[in-house]
Scaffold this motif. Sequence first.
Motif, PDB file in Angstrom:
ATOM      1  N   LEU A   1       0.824  -1.205   0.000  1.00  0.00           N
ATOM      2  CA  LEU A   1       0.000   0.000   0.000  1.00  0.00           C
ATOM      3  C   LEU A   1       0.861   1.258   0.000  1.00  0.00           C
ATOM      4  O   LEU A   1       0.551   2.248  -0.681  1.00  0.00           O
ATOM      5  N   ARG A   2       1.960   1.213   0.752  1.00  0.00           N
ATOM      6  CA  ARG A   2       2.858   2.367   0.775  1.00  0.00           C
ATOM      7  C   ARG A   2       3.520   2.572  -0.586  1.00  0.00           C
ATOM      8  O   ARG A   2       3.654   3.709  -1.062  1.00  0.00           O
ATOM      9  N   VAL A   3       3.932   1.484  -1.208  1.00  0.00           N
ATOM     10  CA  VAL A   3       4.575   1.585  -2.523  1.00  0.00           C
ATOM     11  C   VAL A   3       3.602   2.142  -3.554  1.00  0.00           C
ATOM     12  O   VAL A   3       3.925   3.065  -4.320  1.00  0.00           O
ATOM     13  N   ILE A   4       2.392   1.598  -3.573  1.00  0.00           N
ATOM     14  CA  ILE A   4       1.375   2.067  -4.520  1.00  0.00           C
ATOM     15  C   ILE A   4       1.028   3.535  -4.249  1.00  0.00           C
ATOM     16  O   ILE A   4       0.917   4.352  -5.162  1.00  0.00           O
ATOM     17  N   GLY A   5       0.849   3.855  -2.969  1.00  0.00           N
ATOM     18  CA  GLY A   5       0.547   5.238  -2.608  1.00  0.00           C
ATOM     19  C   GLY A   5       1.660   6.187  -3.011  1.00  0.00           C
ATOM     20  O   GLY A   5       1.412   7.290  -3.512  1.00  0.00           O
ATOM     21  N   GLY A   6       2.916   5.781  -2.794  1.00  0.00           N
ATOM     22  CA  GLY A   6       4.051   6.613  -3.173  1.00  0.00           C
ATOM     23  C   GLY A   6       4.123   6.835  -4.672  1.00  0.00           C
ATOM     24  O   GLY A   6       4.370   7.957  -5.137  1.00  0.00           O
ATOM     25  N   LEU A   7       3.897   5.785  -5.447  1.00  0.00           N
ATOM     26  CA  LEU A   7       3.916   5.912  -6.911  1.00  0.00           C
ATOM     27  C   LEU A   7       2.786   6.826  -7.389  1.00  0.00           C
ATOM     28  O   LEU A   7       2.979   7.648  -8.291  1.00  0.00           O
ATOM     29  N   ALA A   8       1.606   6.668  -6.790  1.00  0.00           N
ATOM     30  CA  ALA A   8       0.476   7.522  -7.170  1.00  0.00           C
ATOM     31  C   ALA A   8       0.767   8.987  -6.848  1.00  0.00           C
ATOM     32  O   ALA A   8       0.455   9.882  -7.646  1.00  0.00           O
ATOM     33  N   LEU A   9       1.377   9.224  -5.692  1.00  0.00           N
ATOM     34  CA  LEU A   9       1.700  10.597  -5.300  1.00  0.00           C
ATOM     35  C   LEU A   9       2.715  11.211  -6.253  1.00  0.00           C
ATOM     36  O   LEU A   9       2.553  12.350  -6.711  1.00  0.00           O
ATOM     37  N   VAL A  10       3.779  10.464  -6.553  1.00  0.00           N
ATOM     38  CA  VAL A  10       4.815  10.974  -7.458  1.00  0.00           C
ATOM     39  C   VAL A  10       4.228  11.270  -8.836  1.00  0.00           C
ATOM     40  O   VAL A  10       4.543  12.292  -9.458  1.00  0.00           O
ATOM     41  N   THR A  11       3.362  10.387  -9.309  1.00  0.00           N
ATOM     42  CA  THR A  11       2.719  10.602 -10.617  1.00  0.00           C
ATOM     43  C   THR A  11       1.871  11.869 -10.608  1.00  0.00           C
ATOM     44  O   THR A  11       1.927  12.689 -11.534  1.00  0.00           O
ATOM     45  N   ALA A  12       1.070  12.041  -9.546  1.00  0.00           N
ATOM     46  CA  ALA A  12       0.214  13.225  -9.452  1.00  0.00           C
ATOM     47  C   ALA A  12       1.039  14.508  -9.385  1.00  0.00           C
ATOM     48  O   ALA A  12       0.705  15.520 -10.024  1.00  0.00           O
ATOM     49  N   ILE A  13       2.136  14.476  -8.623  1.00  0.00           N
ATOM     50  CA  ILE A  13       2.996  15.652  -8.523  1.00  0.00           C
ATOM     51  C   ILE A  13       3.630  15.970  -9.875  1.00  0.00           C
ATOM     52  O   ILE A  13       3.696  17.130 -10.297  1.00  0.00           O
ATOM     53  N   ALA A  14       4.083  14.926 -10.586  1.00  0.00           N
ATOM     54  CA  ALA A  14       4.703  15.135 -11.894  1.00  0.00           C
ATOM     55  C   ALA A  14       3.718  15.765 -12.879  1.00  0.00           C
ATOM     56  O   ALA A  14       4.072  16.686 -13.633  1.00  0.00           O
ATOM     57  N   ILE A  15       2.481  15.289 -12.871  1.00  0.00           N
ATOM     58  CA  ILE A  15       1.458  15.860 -13.772  1.00  0.00           C
ATOM     59  C   ILE A  15       1.171  17.312 -13.399  1.00  0.00           C
ATOM     60  O   ILE A  15       1.071  18.187 -14.270  1.00  0.00           O
ATOM     61  N   ALA A  16       1.032  17.563 -12.088  1.00  0.00           N
ATOM     62  CA  ALA A  16       0.741  18.930 -11.638  1.00  0.00           C
ATOM     63  C   ALA A  16       1.859  19.893 -12.020  1.00  0.00           C
ATOM     64  O   ALA A  16       1.601  21.021 -12.454  1.00  0.00           O
TER      65      ALA A  16
END
Length: 334
Positions: A7-22
């Motif tokens: 869950l932490r790995v998935i959450g971290g990847l999702a966060l990094v992706t969202a930040i990159a898009i933003a």
Amino acid sequence: MRTGTWLRVIGGLALVTAIAIAIQFREHLDPAALEAWIGGFGVTAPLVFIGVYALASILFLPGMVMTLAGGALFGPVWGTLINLVGATLGATLAFLIARYLGADWVTRRLGGRMKQVVSGVEAEGWRFVAFVRLVPLFPYNVLNYALGLTRIRLLAYALATFICMAPGALAYTYVGYAGRQAIAGGEAAIQTGLIALGLLALVAFLPRLVKRLRGPSEWLTVAELAERLRADHPPLVVDVRSPEEFTGELGHIEGAVNIPLDQLEDRLGQLPDDRPLALVCRTDKRSKNAARLLRANGFGDVAVVRKGMTAWVEAEAPAEAGAATAPRQNHRTT
């Protein structure tokens, strides 16, 4: 791999992706369009704005744009409060996200100088948070996540963030309000603009004032130092005078390490990571400078001996008369 880790790995990847898009689209963030969109929510606009500000903080979008928009939308008073709530909420959420996703992992892998730096930050606690909010050494968004990787208490972090971001929030909110007034025109716009410039000048001066006023993390009287030196885990006394003074008229404290102030930065490796430090000089002027230097390099448990060796020597007379708490460890060279 355990479920929690996944869950932490998935959450971290999702966060990094969202930040990159933003970040990719941050250049297209239009303050005027943002104001028009938020203003369309009517009475619920402040709540919507707070939520958007918090999300922007998490996604590394420019907080300055949000603060200026808050001033234009809600005025200097309510705008400051709404901006502060939004910024603090975003900072707290980023802090919690970092703590959930990576604090344990970072703690297990810290070592050497980085471990010492983190320990120093944790020892300072809310004082460190207050200092970096008043004196912006690091970008706001980065700092939110970085502090989440420490063991600073959540409540202390949130309160220090809210209170110590207030001066900057007031100044930049007023700038946003002044911009709206300037567009509207009129004599009041000139006065509003001058007030905004004055507030910005005050905020620009604030870091220098804070650095000057910020004293050592702790003061010790010579009696308190003597008591601690008799305890099971005594501090290491670091004498920052010159070698000539160390062996001169005032002598030195038994067991003290002599590292002159002008050599301290180059000899940090000689100091222990896991032992309190008590700084001493002739009075306490050089000791205070040494404390600032040590804190900046991650030493958290640092105390300055008030009035230094001058007070230590003056306390010898009562010691020789039998006072139990006075120092008796002065060594002189004849």
